[in-house]
Design a protein around this motif. Structure first.
Motif, short mmCIF file in Angstrom:
data_model
loop_
_atom_site.label_atom_id
_atom_site.label_comp_id
_atom_site.label_asym_id
_atom_site.label_seq_id
_atom_site.Cartn_x
_atom_site.Cartn_y
_atom_site.Cartn_z
N LYS A 45 11.68 -14.23 -60.07
CA LYS A 45 10.45 -14.87 -60.56
C LYS A 45 9.27 -13.90 -60.60
O LYS A 45 8.58 -13.78 -61.62
CB LYS A 45 10.08 -16.07 -59.66
N SER A 46 9.06 -13.21 -59.49
CA SER A 46 7.89 -12.32 -59.41
C SER A 46 8.04 -11.11 -60.33
O SER A 46 7.04 -10.58 -60.83
CB SER A 46 7.67 -11.87 -57.96
N ARG A 50 5.18 -9.94 -62.97
CA ARG A 50 4.62 -8.58 -63.04
C ARG A 50 4.84 -7.94 -64.39
O ARG A 50 4.01 -7.16 -64.86
CB ARG A 50 5.22 -7.74 -61.91
N PHE A 90 -2.27 -13.34 -57.13
CA PHE A 90 -1.17 -12.99 -56.26
C PHE A 90 -1.09 -13.90 -55.03
O PHE A 90 -2.06 -14.56 -54.64
CB PHE A 90 -1.31 -11.54 -55.79
N GLN A 91 0.07 -13.87 -54.38
CA GLN A 91 0.28 -14.63 -53.15
C GLN A 91 -0.63 -14.14 -52.04
O GLN A 91 -1.24 -14.93 -51.32
CB GLN A 91 1.74 -14.50 -52.71
N ASP A 171 1.34 -16.44 -58.93
CA ASP A 171 2.59 -16.09 -58.27
C ASP A 171 2.56 -16.48 -56.80
O ASP A 171 1.94 -15.79 -55.98
CB ASP A 171 2.85 -14.58 -58.42
N GLU A 172 3.20 -17.58 -56.46
CA GLU A 172 3.30 -18.06 -55.07
C GLU A 172 1.91 -18.17 -54.42
O GLU A 172 1.71 -17.80 -53.26
CB GLU A 172 4.19 -17.13 -54.24
#
Length: 259
Positions: A45-46, A50, A90-91, A171-172
Motif C-alpha cells: 500500500k505505502s 510513494r 504521512f503516518q 498513508d496510515e
C-alpha cells in the motif's frame, strides 16, 4: 478535477531480475471521491502511495492524473514527476514536520507553494486553513513538540491542503493515534473531502476506518489488488475469501463526532 489512475503498475526494489514488490496494480481514485486502499502490513500500500507523489519509481505501467502522466515506466526509468496537484500526509507526523518550524510556518510553506495566494493575503489564508482543520489560531505559534499527536496530524493535513492539491494521499494517518483522536481525524478527512471536492486516496490496514471514509475500496494482498469495488457492495457481497475474512475480523466502528 481528474481521476488518479494506476495502470498495471509494478514497483521493484533492487536490481533488474528481482521480483516486483507491487505487481500489476490497476485502480482508480475517482475525482471528488475517496478510494480506500486496505491490506496488511507489507502488502504494498505505502509503495503505491510513494509512487504517486514521486518518492518511488515504478518498473512497469503508468500513473496518470486525468491526461497528465505522473509516472511512466517507459520514461526515465519510471521515476515519477512530483506535482503540487498530489500531496501526501504521512503516518509519522513527528518525522514529517520540521521540529524547528512552528505550525504556522509549516502551513505557510504550503500556501507559498500553491502559487495562488498573493503574499499580502498569506495571513488570512493561514487563518482560513487553521479553521478548516479545527485548530485554534494560537496553535500557529507552536512547535511540533508543543502539540499533541492529533494536533500535529492536523498541521500535516493543513500543509497539504494549503498547496491546493487535487489529490491527497493519506498513508496510515490515524494508526499512531488514540482511538478517540482517530475518530476526530477521520471525521475531519470526510469533512475536508466534502467541502473541497478533493480526491482522496486513503490507505490503512484498518478496514473499519477505510469503510467509514471511502466511496470505493481496493484490497491488497502480497503486492496485488485482489478485490475492489463500491464500498457497500464490496463489504456486503464480496466473493473474494480474503475480503470476507477482513470483514469478519473488523470491529464495528462507533458513530463518530467531530471534536
Amino acid at each position: 478535477m481528474d481521476d488518479l489512475t494506476f495502470h498495471g503498475v509494478d514497483i521493484t526494489y533492487g536490481p533488474a531480475g528481482v521480483p516486483p514488490t507491487v505487481k500489476s496494480v490497476s485502480m482508480t481514485a475517482r475525482a471528488g471521491q475517496t478510494l480506500g486502499l486496505v491490506g496488511e502490513s507489507g502488502s504494498g500500500k505505502s509503495s503505491l502511495a510513494r509512487a504517486a507523489v514521486g518518492l518511488v519509481g515504478i518498473s512497469r505501467g503508468r500513473i496518470t492524473l486525468g491526461d497528465r502522466v505522473v509516472a511512466d515506466a517507459s520514461a526515465r526509468r519510471g521515476r515519477p514527476r512530483p506535482s503540487r496537484a498530489i500531496q501526501m500526509v504521512f503516518q509519522d507526523s513527528v518525522g514529517a514536520l520540521n521540529p524547528r518550524r512552528t505550525a504556522g510556518q509549516t502551513i505557510l510553506e504550503g500556501i507559498a507553494a500553491s502559487g495562488h495566494v498573493p503574499r499580502a493575503d498569506f495571513r488570512p489564508e493561514l487563518e482560513r486553513i487553521l479553521d478548516l482543520v479545527h485548530l485554534h489560531r494560537r496553535h500557529a505559534d507552536r512547535l511540533p513538540r508543543e502539540l499533541s499527536g492529533g494536533q500535529r496530524q492536523r498541521v500535516a493535513l493543513a500543509r497539504a491542503i494549503a498547496a491546493r492539491p487535487e489529490v491527497i494521499v493519506a498513508d496510515e494517518v490515524t494508526s499512531a493515534l488514540d482511538v478517540s483522536v482517530q475518530s476526530a481525524i477521520l471525521n475531519l478527512l470526510r469533512e475536508l473531502q466534502e467541502q473541497s471536492s478533493l480526491t482522496l486516496l486513503f490507505i490503512s490496514h484498518n478496514l473499519a476506518a477505510v469503510r467509514y471514509v471511502s466511496d470505493h475500496i481496493a484490497v491488497m494482498r502480497d503486492g496485488q489488488v485482489v478485490d475492489q469495488g463500491a464500498s457497500a457492495t464490496l463489504l456486503a457481497n464480496s466473493r473474494v475469501p480474503y475480503t470476507r475474512e477482513l470483514v469478519k475480523a473488523v470491529l464495528t466502528i462507533p458513530p463518530l463526532t467531530t471534536t
